[in-house]
Design a protein around this motif. Structure first.
Motif, PDB file in Angstrom:
ATOM      1  N   ALA B  81      38.444 -15.676 -26.041  1.00  0.00           N
ATOM      2  CA  ALA B  81      38.615 -16.220 -27.358  1.00  0.00           C
ATOM      3  C   ALA B  81      37.274 -16.395 -28.212  1.00  0.00           C
ATOM      4  O   ALA B  81      37.021 -15.887 -29.324  1.00  0.00           O
ATOM      5  CB  ALA B  81      39.123 -17.549 -27.338  1.00  0.00           C
ATOM      6  N   LYS B  82      36.151 -16.790 -27.467  1.00  0.00           N
ATOM      7  CA  LYS B  82      34.911 -16.914 -27.907  1.00  0.00           C
ATOM      8  C   LYS B  82      34.261 -15.413 -28.465  1.00  0.00           C
ATOM      9  O   LYS B  82      33.650 -15.181 -29.297  1.00  0.00           O
ATOM     10  CB  LYS B  82      33.724 -17.760 -27.123  1.00  0.00           C
ATOM     11  N   ARG B  84      36.042 -12.819 -28.827  1.00  0.00           N
ATOM     12  CA  ARG B  84      36.835 -12.156 -29.965  1.00  0.00           C
ATOM     13  C   ARG B  84      36.333 -12.797 -31.284  1.00  0.00           C
ATOM     14  O   ARG B  84      36.132 -12.133 -32.362  1.00  0.00           O
ATOM     15  CB  ARG B  84      38.300 -12.451 -29.780  1.00  0.00           C
ATOM     16  N   ARG B  85      36.288 -14.090 -31.288  1.00  0.00           N
ATOM     17  CA  ARG B  85      35.597 -14.955 -32.179  1.00  0.00           C
ATOM     18  C   ARG B  85      34.193 -14.188 -32.958  1.00  0.00           C
ATOM     19  O   ARG B  85      34.008 -14.030 -34.055  1.00  0.00           O
ATOM     20  CB  ARG B  85      35.450 -16.170 -32.106  1.00  0.00           C
ATOM     21  N   GLN B 110      38.831 -17.005 -40.711  1.00  0.00           N
ATOM     22  CA  GLN B 110      37.741 -17.542 -39.732  1.00  0.00           C
ATOM     23  C   GLN B 110      36.927 -18.584 -40.065  1.00  0.00           C
ATOM     24  O   GLN B 110      36.441 -19.491 -39.270  1.00  0.00           O
ATOM     25  CB  GLN B 110      36.795 -16.350 -39.217  1.00  0.00           C
TER      26      GLN B 110
END
Lengths: 434, 223
Positions: B81-82, B84-85, B110
């Motif tokens: 997730a990080k 992708r973020r 975001q």
């Protein structure tokens, strides 16, 4: 720890309990949303499912409102009846049911009751510890309001001397309760009988010379006249020898027609207990504290109160379960958007925070609406009860209701983590393609 | 350059279903940072499976998917997730916008889970990208916008945090010809202009024509 708790004042304990009950929802709110800005998405969820959300809020409001209304009403009735009995330290009657006699004397509920004779009254009135002993006489009414015969001294005691106008001085004068629809200077003709048993007018008029302040009791609707007038009207002796024209105590036992109850004020608290003990005699007299009778009544009613509280709690649990099921369904309807958030890398805590904040918004809104609804219901019920019993029922939010709402909110906010966590379960792609 | 976050290194990638059936196999795939790559193939061949595996969204992956030095197959969900973020922008076939929000709120979505200090910058970037993509008005919710505009808003959302990698799954599938051509041009220019790696799954030949290289996926195997 328990010693410290018990050493706190009642208010401090209430505040402490409230703080403890609200801690879970506050902790969850801060823990899940700190550092994030979930509000736009919560707003989006609220708007997307606005009709379903409205129904949920209404369900919660009705459930909370019912709980609050019941609790507030029950407390108000207890307080109101206790306040109504406040001026009645000790009541002495013929033996019988304390409850019936209390209802007749304090709450002016019509009842056929045996009478105390003149000698018994004289014994009470002449007791060294008695400050005032007021006999009562019932049986007449005016437009549904009871006409009560008693002494000027008792009216003084009942009103603490705060009469608008003046005290009655003759048998054709009256002091009326605050809610009687007569003004000072008006006259009225008392009718024989009360309630459905009214037979007809007595054929003479009484002038209103004074008005009592609000007492919050059925006495607010009473028309109070000298007891001598009531006795004379019914063809009885008036409590005094023929040549004696004064009103009120002392009464001559030989000319005393009888009274259903005597309201006694003793010289001290100890004196009150002494009198209660001395005038509690089998087959002769019964002496009781109205406050104690009410207290016993509350104790008996306590079981009913508990049953009502359990019913309110069960209804809240059922509503909470249905709301949680609804949240599950709505979270699933929002699954694609929640899946998108996960796909673009939103932290789990943020996604949890969005779903939980949405649920918490519904719960808080419903609960606050429920508090308002409960207060309105309690106010309306209070007015209905007041109309029927003439007891002024104080309404308002008490700590019990505040604790109930806080407990409901905290419990349901913790439970709403379940649909929030379920939104994080499963594959992101499955959610996006849902 | 191989260590640049936009450089892709795939070895012996196998994606299976929950029942163990092999859905996709990619023995070797290397993409240089800043390249524009198209993925084509028949429907059901595994194009989107490959794209989502490269995004760390696909479950049951074995082998190696490395973006720079980050091995996605070895990373846990939080790390993915990080990644992708921080480094990835994704454009989906059917936009996946929040219908109740406006273009800027969607573009800067975001910012809602970014540190407070980064929020204003991200909103400014989203606004600028929306303007570059021709979505100049920011009134009403996104349901009042055309399909082409909505896909541009989703592109702005994918680019607002300035990712090194842009993945797009059939971005023009729901658009008419003119809108599709314009979007494809914008995607390439937005990627090339910032040296981003662009990987686009598409059936649309005019989109694929604008790519530096095209990979074919057939019967679950990356050729």
């Amino acid at each position: 720890m328990m010693d410290l708790w018990h050493s706190l004042s009642a208010t401090a304990q209430d505040v402490g309990l409230f703080a403890a009950l609200t801690l879970p929802i506050l902790a969850l709110g801060v823990g899940l949303t700190y550092g994030y800005a979930p509000l736009p998405l919560v707003r989006a969820m609220l708007w997307r499912f606005r009709w379903a959300n409205g129904i949920f809020v209404l369900l919660i409001a009705i459930s909370v409102g019912m709980g609050i209304g019941l609790l507030a009403q029950e407390r108000g009735l207890r307080l109101g009846s206790a306040m109504a009995a406040d001026k009645f330290d000790l009541v002495i009657t013929a033996p019988g049911s304390e409850l019936t006699m209390m209802l007749a004397t304090v709450f002016l509920q019509p009842s056929n009751t045996p009478l105390l004779d003149g000698e018994t009254y004289a014994e009470i009135a002449n007791h060294p510890r008695v400050k005032t002993a007021a006999p009562l006489a019932f049986g007449d009414s005016y437009e549904g309001n009871p006409v009560v015969g008693t002494t000027a001294a008792f009216v003084e005691h009942l009103t603490d001397g705060a009469i608008d106008g003046q005290q009655f001085e003759t048998t054709d004068e009256a002091v009326v309760g605050a809610l009687v629809d007569l003004n000072i200077g008006d006259t009225f003709e008392p009718s024989h009988g009360v309630g459905d048993a009214v037979e007809g007018g007595h054929g003479f008029e009484i002038s209103v010379v004074g008005r009592m302040p609000v007492t919050g009791s059925p006495w607010d609707r009473a028309l109070i006249v000298p007891i001598e007038g009531v006795w004379e009207t019914h063809g009885l002796a008036n409590g005094h020898a023929l040549e004696d024209t004064h009103l009120g105590a002392p009464f001559d036992p030989e000319y005393f027609p009888g009274t259903p109850s005597v309201i006694v004020q003793a010289d001290s608290l100890a004196g009150t207990y002494l009198l209660q003990s001395q005038f509690t005699r089998d087959l002769e007299t019964m002496a009781f504290f109205p406050g104690a009778v009410l207290s016993n009544l509350y104790r008996i009613m306590g079981d009913m109160r508990q049953a009502m509280s359990i019913m309110a709690l069960v209804s809240q649990i059922l509503v909470a379960i249905s709301v949680l099921l609804g949240l599950f369904i709505l979270s699933r309807l929002f699954a694609r958007q929640l899946g998108l958030l996960r796909a673009i890398g939103a932290p789990r805590r943020f996604v949890l925070g969005v779903v939980w904040s949405y649920a918490a918004t519904l719960l808080i809104t419903g609960s606050l609406l429920g508090v308002a609804l409960g207060l309105v219901a309690s106010e309306v019920l209070g007015q209905i009860v007041s109309e029927r019993t003439q007891i002024s029922v104080p309404t308002g939010l008490g700590w019990t209701e505040v604790h109930l709402v806080a407990a409901f909110l905290s419990a349901t906010s913790v439970l709403s983590l379940i649909p929030a966590f379920s939104a994080l379960r499963g594959s992101i792609l499955a959610a996006i393609r849902a | 350059m191989a260590d640049a976050i936009g450089a892709l290194f795939v070895r012996d990638l196998k994606v299976s279903s929950n029942r163990g059936r092999i859905l996709l196999s990619a023995p070797k795939l290397d993409i240089a940072a800043g390249a524009a790559v198209g993925i084509k193939g028949p429907s059901g061949a595994g194009k989107s499976t490959l794209l989502f595996a490269l995004a760390g969204l696909q479950q049951n992956c074995t082998g190696a998917i490395k973006w720079g030095s980050v091995d996605l197959t070895a990373a846990n969900q939080t790390a993915k997730a990080k990644f992708r973020r921080d480094h990835l922008g994704i454009v989906f076939q059917d936009f996946l916008l929040f219908d109740e929000l406006g273009p800027l709120e969607n573009g800067a979505i975001q910012s809602l889970f970014r540190p407070k200090t980064a929020r204003a910058g991200l909103r400014t970037a989203a606004s600028a990208t929306l303007k570059q993509l021709g979505v100049s008005r920011d009134t009403g919710d996104v349901t009042t916008y055309s399909g082409g505009e909505r896909q541009r808003i989703s592109v702005a959302r994918a680019l607002a945090h300035d990712p090194a990698i842009l993945l797009a799954d059939e971005p023009t599938a729901n658009l008419d010809r003119d809108a599709a051509d314009a979007l494809a041009t914008d995607l390439v220019s937005q990627a090339k202009g910032k040296g981003r790696t662009l990987i686009v799954v598409s059936h649309d030949q005019s989109v694929l024509d604008q790519m530096d290289r095209v990979i074919t996926v057939k019967d679950g195997v990356v050729a």
